[in-house]
Enzyme design. Structure first.
Site, mmCIF file in Angstrom:
data_model
loop_
_atom_site.group_PDB
_atom_site.id
_atom_site.type_symbol
_atom_site.label_atom_id
_atom_site.label_comp_id
_atom_site.label_asym_id
_atom_site.label_seq_id
_atom_site.Cartn_x
_atom_site.Cartn_y
_atom_site.Cartn_z
ATOM 1 C CG HIS A 38 9.222 14.725 5.763
ATOM 2 N ND1 HIS A 38 10.467 14.489 6.307
ATOM 3 C CD2 HIS A 38 8.595 15.569 6.634
ATOM 4 C CE1 HIS A 38 10.594 15.153 7.448
ATOM 5 N NE2 HIS A 38 9.471 15.824 7.660
ATOM 6 C CG ASP A 48 10.732 16.384 10.926
ATOM 7 O OD1 ASP A 48 10.702 17.459 10.316
ATOM 8 O OD2 ASP A 48 9.832 15.523 10.837
ATOM 9 C CD GLU A 89 5.860 20.833 11.610
ATOM 10 O OE1 GLU A 89 6.843 20.373 10.972
ATOM 11 O OE2 GLU A 89 4.715 20.346 11.533
ATOM 12 C CG HIS A 142 9.818 20.498 8.578
ATOM 13 N ND1 HIS A 142 9.175 19.301 8.300
ATOM 14 C CD2 HIS A 142 10.105 21.047 7.377
ATOM 15 C CE1 HIS A 142 9.086 19.156 6.991
ATOM 16 N NE2 HIS A 142 9.650 20.203 6.407
#
Length: 218
Positions: free
Chosen positions: A132, A139, A196, A199
């Site tokens: 990130h 996301d 996740e 992500h």
């Protein structure tokens, strides 16, 4: 301070100011697309109006229970934007659109998050940085034509095994929705993050430098 020393100090000060401004001067014009290096930070909304936004960390509706962004903008490196726009085109053909929860995260914001929750299970250690912080991660989820989120089995930032790609005790609908998201994103140059479902990392952005480039809020 002698006159020559003072002049040198003023010159260096001006140079530093100019350099700083150049660092955060982020082109935002489609016409400049071909002129930009693919690692330049740009605002996604300047390259497509087909995305939906719910930038969680610009609100306190997140696991931190705190607002850590000054405003809700989605900046990414140009190559990430290019790949994401192509992915969204594929979803649109199928009747869906990408909804964004988080994009590029300046290192100072990562430090702020780490101060609130200093646990690498939930927040990447700013000493190492995350994708990130490199402008290569998003996301996301998908919404239908009416703007309703597809059922992915858990909410965004749910830190349980149920959010992982390998978890199988899900309805067929949830499995299909996650697979749709995953397949199109992989085909567009992104890699899923195992724990996740929301992500995705751009493959070509994994080795880009951690950045603290910031943008002005309007």
């Amino acid at each position: 301070m002698t006159l020559p020393t003072k002049s040198l100090f003023l010159f260096l000060s001006c140079f530093a100011i100019i350099s700083c401004k150049a660092q955060i001067e982020i082109p935002a014009n489609n016409a400049n697309l071909a002129q930009l290096h693919d690692t330049t930070f740009v605002n996604l909304k300047d390259y497509s109006s087909d995305f939906v936004y719910d930038m969680k960390y610009a609100t306190d509706d997140n696991f931190l229970k705190a607002t850590v962004y000054d405003c809700a903008e989605c900046f990414l490196r140009l190559k990430t934007v290019t790949a994401l726009v192509e992915a969204n085109k594929e979803f649109i053909k199928k009747g869906y659109r990408i909804k964004l929860f988080d994009c590029y995260r300046p290192l100072d914001i990562q430090k702020r998050m780490w101060t609130i929750v200093s646990n690498p299970k939930y927040v990447a250690d700013p000493a190492k940085g995350s994708i990130h912080n490199r402008g290569g991660a998003v996301d996301i989820t998908l919404v239908d034509a009416a703007g309703n989120e597809l059922d992915m089995g858990t909410g965004f930032d749910f830190f349980g095994i149920e959010a992982s790609h390998g978890y199988s005790k899900l309805s067929q609908e949830v499995k299909d929705n996650r697979l749709l998201l995953k397949n199109v994103m992989i085909a567009s140059g992104f890699m899923p993050f195992d724990s996740e479902w929301w992500h995705y990392n751009l493959k070509s952005g994994l080795k880009d430098a951690v950045s603290n480039v910031k943008w002005d809020c309007e």
